[in-house]
Design a protein around this motif. Sequence first.
Motif, short mmCIF file in Angstrom:
data_model
loop_
_atom_site.label_atom_id
_atom_site.label_comp_id
_atom_site.label_asym_id
_atom_site.label_seq_id
_atom_site.Cartn_x
_atom_site.Cartn_y
_atom_site.Cartn_z
N VAL A 261 3.80 -11.25 22.86
CA VAL A 261 4.87 -10.28 22.65
C VAL A 261 4.67 -9.58 21.31
O VAL A 261 4.81 -8.36 21.20
N HIS A 262 4.28 -10.33 20.30
CA HIS A 262 3.99 -9.76 18.99
C HIS A 262 2.91 -8.70 19.11
O HIS A 262 3.03 -7.58 18.59
N ALA A 263 1.85 -9.02 19.83
CA ALA A 263 0.71 -8.11 19.99
C ALA A 263 1.08 -6.86 20.79
O ALA A 263 0.50 -5.79 20.58
N ALA A 264 2.04 -6.98 21.70
CA ALA A 264 2.42 -5.86 22.55
C ALA A 264 3.38 -4.88 21.87
O ALA A 264 3.59 -3.78 22.37
N ALA A 265 3.96 -5.27 20.75
CA ALA A 265 4.92 -4.39 20.06
C ALA A 265 4.22 -3.12 19.60
O ALA A 265 3.08 -3.15 19.13
N GLY A 266 4.94 -2.01 19.70
CA GLY A 266 4.40 -0.74 19.26
C GLY A 266 4.27 -0.65 17.75
O GLY A 266 3.45 0.10 17.22
N ALA A 267 5.09 -1.41 17.04
CA ALA A 267 5.07 -1.45 15.58
C ALA A 267 5.78 -2.73 15.14
O ALA A 267 6.56 -3.30 15.90
N THR A 268 5.50 -3.16 13.91
CA THR A 268 6.18 -4.31 13.34
C THR A 268 6.71 -3.96 11.97
O THR A 268 6.06 -3.22 11.22
N VAL A 269 7.89 -4.46 11.66
CA VAL A 269 8.51 -4.24 10.35
C VAL A 269 9.18 -5.53 9.90
O VAL A 269 9.44 -6.42 10.71
N ARG A 270 9.45 -5.60 8.61
CA ARG A 270 10.22 -6.73 8.09
C ARG A 270 11.28 -6.24 7.13
O ARG A 270 11.17 -5.16 6.53
#
Length: 154
Positions: free
Chosen positions: A109-118
């Motif tokens: 699921v992490h890899a499929a995300a279009g972007a990641t933020v924190r």
Amino acid sequence: MDVALYQPDIPQNTAAILRTARCFNAAVHIVGPAAFDLSDRAVRRAGLDYAARATLVRHSNWTSFLDAIGTRRTVLFTTRASTFVTEFAFEADDILLFGQESAGVPDDVHAAAGATVRIPMAADTRSLNLAVSVGIGLIEGLRSSATIQLKGLA
């Protein structure tokens, strides 16, 4: 802009998120299975009358969620991201994705995300409450997407 919760664990958090999302005219997608019955008394109590009026979209699993959202971008909130939420260029049609309170999201699921933020936090802390994180993410996403989508809000 919508919110998606990946297999949420705590009904009170989900209820608070439904309430927050309703206040900002955002739908909440539940990517199942949830660890509780969404008609649970705790959800109704914590969500007050907002939860009943919120837009709740249920998906049986990750694959059905992806099929349903089509080309919309998912923005995963994760402590593993290098980009701060305050530095990210959100788009009005983004879906803000949040993982389980107990485990986050799996690697696929992490890899499929279009972007990641924190969300920036003090160095000696590890996490915020999920409902608090969703509130921060939603208002920052709406603010920075330049569409703010707050029309009709008091």
